[in-house]
Scaffold this motif. Structure first.
Motif, PDB file in Angstrom:
ATOM      1  N   LEU A  49       3.041  10.438  -7.053  1.00 55.93           N
ATOM      2  CA  LEU A  49       4.023  11.003  -7.978  1.00 55.93           C
ATOM      3  C   LEU A  49       3.517  11.077  -9.409  1.00 55.93           C
ATOM      4  CD1 LEU A  49       7.297   9.315  -6.640  1.00 55.93           C
ATOM      5  CD2 LEU A  49       6.586  11.702  -6.345  1.00 55.93           C
ATOM      6  N   GLY A  50       2.298  10.584  -9.640  1.00 53.75           N
ATOM      7  CA  GLY A  50       1.719  10.705 -10.977  1.00 53.75           C
ATOM      8  C   GLY A  50       1.620   9.417 -11.761  1.00 53.75           C
ATOM      9  N   ALA A  51       1.932   8.267 -11.136  1.00 52.43           N
ATOM     10  CA  ALA A  51       1.797   6.993 -11.856  1.00 52.43           C
ATOM     11  C   ALA A  51       0.330   6.752 -12.204  1.00 52.43           C
ATOM     12  CB  ALA A  51       2.338   5.853 -10.999  1.00 52.43           C
ATOM     13  N   ARG A  52       0.063   6.365 -13.426  1.00 50.40           N
ATOM     14  CA  ARG A  52      -1.312   6.168 -13.854  1.00 50.40           C
ATOM     15  C   ARG A  52      -1.878   4.857 -13.310  1.00 50.40           C
ATOM     16  NH1 ARG A  52      -1.272   7.973 -20.254  1.00 50.40           N
ATOM     17  NH2 ARG A  52      -0.634  10.164 -19.906  1.00 50.40           N
ATOM     18  N   ASP A  53      -3.197   4.844 -13.239  1.00 53.88           N
ATOM     19  CA  ASP A  53      -3.859   3.635 -12.753  1.00 53.88           C
ATOM     20  C   ASP A  53      -3.558   2.433 -13.651  1.00 53.88           C
ATOM     21  OD1 ASP A  53      -4.866   5.342 -10.898  1.00 53.88           O
ATOM     22  OD2 ASP A  53      -6.971   5.153 -11.496  1.00 53.88           O
ATOM     23  N   GLY A  54      -3.501   2.666 -14.957  1.00 52.37           N
ATOM     24  CA  GLY A  54      -3.234   1.579 -15.879  1.00 52.37           C
ATOM     25  C   GLY A  54      -1.861   0.966 -15.671  1.00 52.37           C
ATOM     26  N   TYR A  55      -0.872   1.814 -15.310  1.00 57.19           N
ATOM     27  CA  TYR A  55       0.477   1.310 -15.078  1.00 57.19           C
ATOM     28  C   TYR A  55       0.504   0.401 -13.853  1.00 57.19           C
ATOM     29  CZ  TYR A  55       5.350   1.287 -13.576  1.00 57.19           C
ATOM     30  OH  TYR A  55       6.605   0.907 -13.151  1.00 57.19           O
ATOM     31  N   ILE A  56      -0.081   0.872 -12.747  1.00 56.83           N
ATOM     32  CA  ILE A  56      -0.087   0.082 -11.508  1.00 56.83           C
ATOM     33  C   ILE A  56      -0.906  -1.196 -11.702  1.00 56.83           C
ATOM     34  CG2 ILE A  56      -0.743   0.084  -9.085  1.00 56.83           C
ATOM     35  CD1 ILE A  56      -0.280   3.112  -9.093  1.00 56.83           C
ATOM     36  N   ALA A  57      -2.094  -1.058 -12.314  1.00 58.11           N
ATOM     37  CA  ALA A  57      -2.928  -2.244 -12.539  1.00 58.11           C
ATOM     38  C   ALA A  57      -2.245  -3.230 -13.473  1.00 58.11           C
ATOM     39  CB  ALA A  57      -4.274  -1.819 -13.111  1.00 58.11           C
ATOM     40  N   GLY A  58      -1.520  -2.728 -14.477  1.00 50.85           N
ATOM     41  CA  GLY A  58      -0.822  -3.608 -15.402  1.00 50.85           C
ATOM     42  C   GLY A  58       0.268  -4.418 -14.719  1.00 50.85           C
ATOM     43  N   ARG A  59       0.974  -3.785 -13.758  1.00 47.93           N
ATOM     44  CA  ARG A  59       2.004  -4.515 -13.010  1.00 47.93           C
ATOM     45  C   ARG A  59       1.391  -5.684 -12.251  1.00 47.93           C
ATOM     46  NH1 ARG A  59       7.522  -3.832 -13.882  1.00 47.93           N
ATOM     47  NH2 ARG A  59       7.840  -1.735 -14.690  1.00 47.93           N
ATOM     48  N   PHE A  60       0.319  -5.417 -11.539  1.00 47.57           N
ATOM     49  CA  PHE A  60      -0.356  -6.482 -10.799  1.00 47.57           C
ATOM     50  C   PHE A  60      -0.911  -7.536 -11.753  1.00 47.57           C
ATOM     51  CE2 PHE A  60      -0.185  -3.725  -7.141  1.00 47.57           C
ATOM     52  CZ  PHE A  60      -0.269  -4.583  -6.053  1.00 47.57           C
ATOM     53  N   ALA A  61      -1.526  -7.089 -12.841  1.00 43.91           N
ATOM     54  CA  ALA A  61      -2.177  -8.016 -13.761  1.00 43.91           C
ATOM     55  C   ALA A  61      -1.169  -8.974 -14.381  1.00 43.91           C
ATOM     56  CB  ALA A  61      -2.920  -7.248 -14.839  1.00 43.91           C
ATOM     57  N   ARG A  62      -0.011  -8.470 -14.804  1.00 48.42           N
ATOM     58  CA  ARG A  62       0.988  -9.348 -15.406  1.00 48.42           C
ATOM     59  C   ARG A  62       1.504 -10.374 -14.402  1.00 48.42           C
ATOM     60  NH1 ARG A  62       2.281  -4.595 -18.200  1.00 48.42           N
ATOM     61  NH2 ARG A  62       3.757  -3.944 -16.584  1.00 48.42           N
ATOM     62  N   ARG A  63       1.783  -9.894 -13.186  1.00 41.06           N
ATOM     63  CA  ARG A  63       2.313 -10.804 -12.169  1.00 41.06           C
ATOM     64  C   ARG A  63       1.314 -11.900 -11.816  1.00 41.06           C
ATOM     65  NH1 ARG A  63       6.642 -13.317 -10.262  1.00 41.06           N
ATOM     66  NH2 ARG A  63       6.470 -13.774  -8.036  1.00 41.06           N
ATOM     67  N   LEU A  64       0.088 -11.512 -11.547  1.00 37.47           N
ATOM     68  CA  LEU A  64      -0.922 -12.494 -11.161  1.00 37.47           C
ATOM     69  C   LEU A  64      -1.333 -13.373 -12.334  1.00 37.47           C
ATOM     70  CD1 LEU A  64      -2.925 -10.161  -8.814  1.00 37.47           C
ATOM     71  CD2 LEU A  64      -1.825 -12.283  -8.128  1.00 37.47           C
TER      72      LEU A  64
ATOM     73  N   ARG B  62       0.817  -1.210   0.000  1.00 34.37           N
ATOM     74  CA  ARG B  62       0.000   0.000   0.000  1.00 34.37           C
ATOM     75  C   ARG B  62       0.856   1.268   0.000  1.00 34.37           C
ATOM     76  NH1 ARG B  62      -5.343   1.196   1.559  1.00 34.37           N
ATOM     77  NH2 ARG B  62      -5.588   3.420   2.060  1.00 34.37           N
ATOM     78  N   ASP B  63       1.879   1.306   0.837  1.00 32.20           N
ATOM     79  CA  ASP B  63       2.701   2.522   0.936  1.00 32.20           C
ATOM     80  C   ASP B  63       3.394   2.829  -0.385  1.00 32.20           C
ATOM     81  OD1 ASP B  63       1.915   2.731   3.559  1.00 32.20           O
ATOM     82  OD2 ASP B  63       3.724   1.762   4.360  1.00 32.20           O
ATOM     83  N   ALA B  64       3.994   1.794  -0.998  1.00 30.06           N
ATOM     84  CA  ALA B  64       4.690   2.028  -2.265  1.00 30.06           C
ATOM     85  C   ALA B  64       3.712   2.458  -3.349  1.00 30.06           C
ATOM     86  CB  ALA B  64       5.433   0.753  -2.687  1.00 30.06           C
ATOM     87  N   ILE B  65       2.520   1.867  -3.351  1.00 27.65           N
ATOM     88  CA  ILE B  65       1.532   2.241  -4.358  1.00 27.65           C
ATOM     89  C   ILE B  65       1.083   3.679  -4.170  1.00 27.65           C
ATOM     90  CG2 ILE B  65      -0.798   1.746  -5.194  1.00 27.65           C
ATOM     91  CD1 ILE B  65      -0.293  -1.184  -4.445  1.00 27.65           C
ATOM     92  N   GLU B  66       0.847   4.078  -2.919  1.00 27.58           N
ATOM     93  CA  GLU B  66       0.409   5.448  -2.671  1.00 27.58           C
ATOM     94  C   GLU B  66       1.479   6.455  -3.071  1.00 27.58           C
ATOM     95  OE1 GLU B  66      -0.696   5.499   1.411  1.00 27.58           O
ATOM     96  OE2 GLU B  66      -2.737   4.776   1.032  1.00 27.58           O
ATOM     97  N   VAL B  67       2.757   6.110  -2.835  1.00 26.80           N
ATOM     98  CA  VAL B  67       3.839   7.020  -3.234  1.00 26.80           C
ATOM     99  C   VAL B  67       3.878   7.169  -4.746  1.00 26.80           C
ATOM    100  CG1 VAL B  67       6.346   7.297  -3.311  1.00 26.80           C
ATOM    101  CG2 VAL B  67       5.235   6.617  -1.180  1.00 26.80           C
ATOM    102  N   LEU B  68       3.858   6.038  -5.457  1.00 28.77           N
ATOM    103  CA  LEU B  68       3.889   6.094  -6.916  1.00 28.77           C
ATOM    104  C   LEU B  68       2.652   6.801  -7.469  1.00 28.77           C
ATOM    105  CD1 LEU B  68       5.241   2.583  -7.942  1.00 28.77           C
ATOM    106  CD2 LEU B  68       6.387   4.772  -8.213  1.00 28.77           C
ATOM    107  N   HIS B  69       1.519   6.533  -6.865  1.00 29.19           N
ATOM    108  CA  HIS B  69       0.283   7.170  -7.316  1.00 29.19           C
ATOM    109  C   HIS B  69       0.333   8.673  -7.082  1.00 29.19           C
ATOM    110  CE1 HIS B  69      -4.134   7.932  -7.536  1.00 29.19           C
ATOM    111  NE2 HIS B  69      -4.040   7.000  -8.471  1.00 29.19           N
TER     112      HIS B  69
END
Length: 288
Positions: free
Chosen positions: A199-214, A190-197
């Motif tokens: 800083l301007g990281a898009r939702d698609g970027y964060i969701a894509g990271r999770f989606a590829r891994r899972l 959660r903390d790392a996601i909130e920091v990246l979010h």
């Protein structure tokens, strides 16, 4: 430098947050169930088709007082009918073997002669054949198996529908498992996601990271489960060979539902990818 490179490739630390064997193990078990359901659906369809094409066109004729003359007249009359594709008298030893469980080795009653017919068209009315045969051989009885074949085919179709229902249920459970794993990963990072979010990281970027891994974890589990199912399915296919008209080890392997089995890992990846995408995006929309 090495740490920075690893961090750049995995900025959310998902390899640590989603590194357990629980998700692949659960997907492996569900892939095994899905493979069994696929084989069951294909086997039920093959049985229904075999019964409808084969047994539905089979008719049995009983000839009382079956001395050689009456039995031969019945055979000649049946073979002359255009609806009859084949007419063969059942051998006496085979008839005795069929009746042995009920009448014993030395039946005390006179056993009628039995003629096996195969019709050109399963839709032919056996009553018409019986009426014509009765004129040449009085007392001959015609028995069709169409009603029982229809009931057995309906049972096979019901089993096929149940197998497809199991596939849908397995896919739903797999999606639920991936959703739970995704939420666990979100809570762990959660903390790392909130920091990246922030800083301007898009939702698609964060969701894509999770989606590829899972998605990869789900696909790897499905691959192992499918590979584990193949020997068991080959053994079941070998045992069921006489029922569906195929015998031999190679025939058993060739009879497996290979398109469905090969599709399980890609489908598992898509289920994992899509479920993770939707779960992460919903979670991100709740952030301040």
């Amino acid at each position: 430098m090495a740490r920075r490179r690893r961090y750049s490739r995995d900025p959310l630390g998902l390899r640590r947050a989603l590194s357990g064997l629980l998700l692949p193990g659960l997907v492996c078990a569900m892939a095994l169930l899905a493979a069994l359901a696929l084989a069951g659906a294909q086997g039920a369809a093959a049985l229904a088709e075999r019964w409808q094409r084969g047994a539905a066109a089979a008719v049995t004729v009983q000839v009382p007082d079956a001395e050689a003359g009456r039995l031969q007249r019945a055979l000649e009359s049946l073979r002359a009918m255009p609806e009859v594709a084949e007419a063969q008298a059942m051998p006496e030893d085979r008839l005795n073997a069929l009746l042995r469980p009920w009448l014993g080795d030395a039946p005390a009653i006179t056993v009628p002669g039995v003629i096996e017919l195969r019709l050109h068209d399963a839709r032919t009315d056996p009553v018409l054949i019986g009426d014509r045969l009765a004129r040449d051989v009085p007392g001959a009885l015609v028995e069709a198996h169409g009603l029982w074949v229809q009931r057995l085919a309906a049972l096979a179709r019901s089993l096929q529908a149940m197998a497809l229902g199991v596939l849908v249920l397995v896919a739903a459970v797999a999606a639920a498992v991936v959703a739970v794993a995704t939420r666990a990963g979100l809570a762990a990072r959660r903390d790392a996601i909130e920091v990246l979010h922030g800083l301007g990281a898009r939702d698609g970027y964060i969701a894509g990271r999770f989606a590829r891994r899972l998605g990869l974890l789900a696909a790897s589990g499905a691959l192992v489960g499918t590979a584990a199912a193949v020997p068991a399915l080959a053994l079941l296919a070998d045992l069921a060979g006489p029922w569906v008209g195929s015998e031999g080890r190679l025939a058993s392997l060739a009879g497996l539902p290979w398109p469905g089995l090969l599709a399980l890992p890609p489908v598992a990846f898509l289920v994992g990818w899509g479920t993770a995408q939707s779960t992460v995006r919903r979670w991100l929309r709740q952030l301040p």
